[in-house]
Design an enzyme around this catalytic site. Structure first.
Site, PDB file in Angstrom:
ATOM      1  N   LEU A   1    -136.173  11.781 -10.432  1.00  8.93           N
ATOM      2  CA  LEU A   1    -136.731  11.742 -11.785  1.00  8.93           C
ATOM      3  C   LEU A   1    -137.993  12.592 -11.837  1.00  8.93           C
ATOM      4  O   LEU A   1    -138.992  12.283 -11.174  1.00  8.93           O
ATOM      5  CB  LEU A   1    -137.047  10.294 -12.182  1.00  8.93           C
ATOM      6  N   LEU A   2    -137.944  13.652 -12.614  1.00  4.87           N
ATOM      7  CA  LEU A   2    -139.032  14.616 -12.715  1.00  4.87           C
ATOM      8  C   LEU A   2    -139.704  14.480 -14.072  1.00  4.87           C
ATOM      9  O   LEU A   2    -139.035  14.513 -15.106  1.00  4.87           O
ATOM     10  CB  LEU A   2    -138.483  16.030 -12.528  1.00  4.87           C
ATOM     11  N   SER A   3    -141.023  14.323 -14.074  1.00  2.00           N
ATOM     12  CA  SER A   3    -141.741  14.099 -15.332  1.00  2.00           C
ATOM     13  C   SER A   3    -142.534  15.305 -15.814  1.00  2.00           C
ATOM     14  O   SER A   3    -142.940  15.367 -16.969  1.00  2.00           O
ATOM     15  CB  SER A   3    -142.705  12.925 -15.160  1.00  2.00           C
ATOM     16  N   GLY A   4    -142.786  16.257 -14.911  1.00  2.81           N
ATOM     17  CA  GLY A   4    -143.662  17.369 -15.236  1.00  2.81           C
ATOM     18  C   GLY A   4    -145.048  17.188 -14.633  1.00  2.81           C
ATOM     19  O   GLY A   4    -145.871  18.109 -14.641  1.00  2.81           O
TER      20      GLY A   4
ATOM     21  N   VAL B   1    -147.762  16.184 -11.396  1.00  4.41           N
ATOM     22  CA  VAL B   1    -147.921  16.661 -10.018  1.00  4.41           C
ATOM     23  C   VAL B   1    -147.203  15.751  -9.030  1.00  4.41           C
ATOM     24  O   VAL B   1    -146.555  16.220  -8.087  1.00  4.41           O
ATOM     25  CB  VAL B   1    -149.417  16.782  -9.657  1.00  4.41           C
ATOM     26  N   ASP B   2    -147.283  14.437  -9.223  1.00  3.42           N
ATOM     27  CA  ASP B   2    -146.724  13.496  -8.249  1.00  3.42           C
ATOM     28  C   ASP B   2    -145.218  13.666  -8.090  1.00  3.42           C
ATOM     29  O   ASP B   2    -144.712  13.789  -6.968  1.00  3.42           O
ATOM     30  CB  ASP B   2    -147.050  12.058  -8.666  1.00  3.42           C
TER      31      ASP B   2
ATOM     32  N   LEU C   1    -136.152  12.656 -18.203  1.00  5.69           N
ATOM     33  CA  LEU C   1    -135.774  11.698 -19.229  1.00  5.69           C
ATOM     34  C   LEU C   1    -136.609  11.922 -20.480  1.00  5.69           C
ATOM     35  O   LEU C   1    -137.838  11.798 -20.454  1.00  5.69           O
ATOM     36  CB  LEU C   1    -135.984  10.260 -18.729  1.00  5.69           C
TER      37      LEU C   1
ATOM     38  N   CYS D   1    -140.213  -0.507 -18.289  1.00  2.00           N
ATOM     39  CA  CYS D   1    -139.626   0.830 -18.219  1.00  2.00           C
ATOM     40  C   CYS D   1    -138.950   1.053 -16.870  1.00  2.00           C
ATOM     41  O   CYS D   1    -137.846   1.583 -16.790  1.00  2.00           O
ATOM     42  CB  CYS D   1    -140.708   1.885 -18.459  1.00  2.00           C
TER      43      CYS D   1
ATOM     44  N   CYS E   1    -146.179   5.716 -21.049  1.00  2.00           N
ATOM     45  CA  CYS E   1    -145.332   6.886 -20.839  1.00  2.00           C
ATOM     46  C   CYS E   1    -144.620   7.347 -22.106  1.00  2.00           C
ATOM     47  O   CYS E   1    -144.383   8.533 -22.279  1.00  2.00           O
ATOM     48  CB  CYS E   1    -144.311   6.599 -19.744  1.00  2.00           C
TER      49      CYS E   1
END
Length: 588
Positions: free
Chosen positions: A166-169, A171-172, A193, A266, A365
């Site tokens: 799962l990539l959010s944009g 750094v982590d 997502l 979530c 989020c």
């Protein structure tokens, strides 16, 4: 070099240590321990000694590398397993150097040990050094690996484990993706997502989902160009699921005067719930990975997976993961969970990620830059009501809606109070009555014996244990045979603060057996008073003296009863409720 019973002396390549003031590189060598028993041939960390070599361009950093090398090579030299169990953040203190070294040098020492641990794991998992019949077991909260299990297979002739990242944009998650993409054991597919409510909240602020999506695309493009395998990226819309599972929950709790936690929901309902269900219908994934700061331990048998706090106490997110079920946790990977934030930032720099300088996101989020109060205003509007002095029952002000306030709140309450009253502050919110739309406040938050009790004794409901069963080893049956009580470390809210106290649950007797009542309720007594015990807020339980997260419960309204019932003195009747059944209805 064949050394003992077919084992080899194995050395890792030099690796740069992130987070150091100077430029530091270290290399780790595993040396098999000679045994009289030639039948011992498991490739386990307790079968190796460790040697550390390194270089640095600064004198003090050279000294730190030498110090680590000497500590791991002393006469009573530790095994690789013992080194894996070391907590890097406490090494300087263990060596008596924390007060001597600067903060940067303390961090550098921790980073050196972290890299050594990573190199130990990498050597043990290197398929060039191990045959397909080897058995590897790394017994550490940060990683558990077995070649005989479906976990973390590493041999080149075996199928790679498929991971949905799962990539959010942020750094982590980008660093987490980078680490997985460089690991030959995994086939990684990235997913973004789309959960923003930009269609409904567009008038409240700019929604950044398009910016996040572009950053995700640039990160994946960068990693695909610098690695041997291309990484797929797909955006999936989960706005409907968010409405159903998160928005409705948040608004329902707010209407009841409770304090919701959308981020916890979530994780359990969407990220590790709806998302997993949907992608599993399309193709089979072995793991779901995220950029959370937490550690997970998987086992080779049917034992329950375990969740642990991250070494970075400020960034630790085990609080938000405390409601995951065993079925969910067994599929989880947290690639950056064993690192501190500064180390993740350093890795982003080393990997030259396009978003390496992007600041951390703040707030919920699904709201982006929209303020939570504005979100509540848009959905719930305003519902004015009285603010009551909980001790005198005098009306001291008016609020615009229960949902704009939480128990323990001080900041912002002044604007709801009569100007004549504010001079007698500071005032704190101590309870809410959703039936009669009242807020109870007090300027005796620290002095009142009544309020003191409400700040340390309270009820919890919906208790859930990550293992799937009560932690019997932590609980003791009391002499009255009516309650089971256990001592736990607890988090009342996200953050580094740890409270301590007791959890008591009702006992039930069946024949000669006294067990814990199947009810998911209990009572907590904290050792010290807390700043604000808000119903709806989660309490997360940890094993005392250990980082393991055991489960969670939700604070109940029951300890509000003393504030909601009418109070009578010989000379005065304080502000009454509509009737006594009102308070009872809130409890039930």
């Amino acid at each position: 070099n064949n050394y003992n019973n077919g084992k080899q002396i194995c050395q890792s390549p030099m690796m740069r240590v992130p987070g150091c003031v100077a430029t530091v590189h270290v290399s780790t060598t595993l040396i098999p321990i000679i045994h009289d028993d030639n039948n011992i041939n498991t490739y386990s960390p307790d079968q190796y000694f460790v040697r550390v070599d390194g270089t640095a361009d600064a004198l003090i950093s050279k000294g730190l590398v030498a110090l680590v090398a000497a500590a791991f090579s002393q006469a009573s030299r530790p095994t690789a397993q013992q080194i894996l169990e070391i907590r890097p953040s406490t090494v300087a203190e263990d060596l008596g150097l924390r007060s001597t070294l600067s903060r940067g040098r303390n961090d550098g020492l921790a980073s050196i040990v972290t890299i050594v641990q990573q190199q130990i794991r990498s050597i043990l998992l290197n398929s060039n050094n191990l045959s397909s019949d080897d058995n590897i077991v790394i017994s550490s909260p940060r990683a558990t690996v077995s070649n005989n299990d479906d976990d973390h297979q590493n041999s080149k002739d075996k199928k790679k484990k498929k991971v949905a990242m799962l990539l959010s944009g942020g750094v982590d998650s980008s660093v987490a993706l980078s680490l997985l993409s460089k690991d030959p054991n995994y086939e990684v597919h990235a997913f973004y997502l789309k959960i923003w409510l930009e269609d409904e909240l567009q008038h409240l602020g700019v929604c950044p989902w398009e910016e996040d999506w572009k950053i995700c695309q640039s990160v994946v493009a960068h990693l695909s160009s610098t690695s041997s395998a291309a990484i797929s990226l797909e955006a999936m819309s989960f706005q409907h699921q968010y409405h159903e599972h998160i928005i409705n929950y948040t608004l329902s709790e707010a209407r009841r005067g409770r304090t919701p936690n959308p981020d916890i929901m979530c994780n359990s309902r969407v990220k590790f719930g709806s998302f997993v269900s949907e992608i599993m219908q399309r193709q089979s994934f072995d793991y779901i990975a995220t950029g959370h700061y937490a550690r997970v331990q998987h086992f080779n048998n049917n034992n329950a997976s375990k969740l642990y706090r991250a070494p970075d106490s400020i960034k630790d997110q085990s609080y938000f993961l405390s409601t995951l079920s065993q079925e969910q946790l067994k599929r989880v990977l947290f690639p950056v969970g064993h690192l501190e934030k500064k180390q993740v930032r350093a890795l982003a720099e080393d990997f030259n990620l396009p978003n390496k300088n992007r600041p951390d996101s703040q707030g919920l989020c699904f709201l982006g830059k929209v303020k939570f109060d504005n979100f509540l205003q848009a959905y719930l509007g305003e519902k004015p009501g009285n603010v009551i002095d909980v001790l005198t029952r005098d009306v001291i002000g008016q609020h615009k809606g229960l949902w704009f306030h939480t128990v323990g709140q001080r900041k912002g309450i002044g604007k709801c109070l009569d100007p004549k009253v504010t001079t007698r502050g500071p005032w704190y919110i101590v309870a809410k009555d959703p039936i009669d739309n009242l807020i109870f406040a007090s300027n005796e938050f620290d002095n009142s014996a009544i309020l003191g009790s409400s700040r340390s004794n309270f009820f919890v409901e919906d208790i859930r244990w990550i293992s799937g069963h009560h932690p019997h080893e932590q609980l003791v049956l009391q002499e009255n045979n009516k309650t089971w009580t256990g001592r736990f470390a607890m988090k009342i809210r996200h953050g580094p603060s740890i409270a301590r106290g007791s959890l008591s649950m009702n006992a039930i007797q069946t024949g000669d057996t006294i067990s814990i009542c199947s009810s998911s309720e209990g009572r907590i007594e904290l050792d010290d008073k807390d700043g604000g015990l808000a119903p709806g807020q989660f309490v997360v339980f940890y094993q005392l003296g250990c980082d393991e997260c055991l489960g969670s419960g939700v604070i109940s309204e029951k300890h509000w009863t003393q504030f909601l019932l009418p109070t009578v003195t010989p000379n005065k009747v304080f502000y009454p409720m509509a009737n006594t059944t009102t308070a009872a209805s809130i409890i039930n």
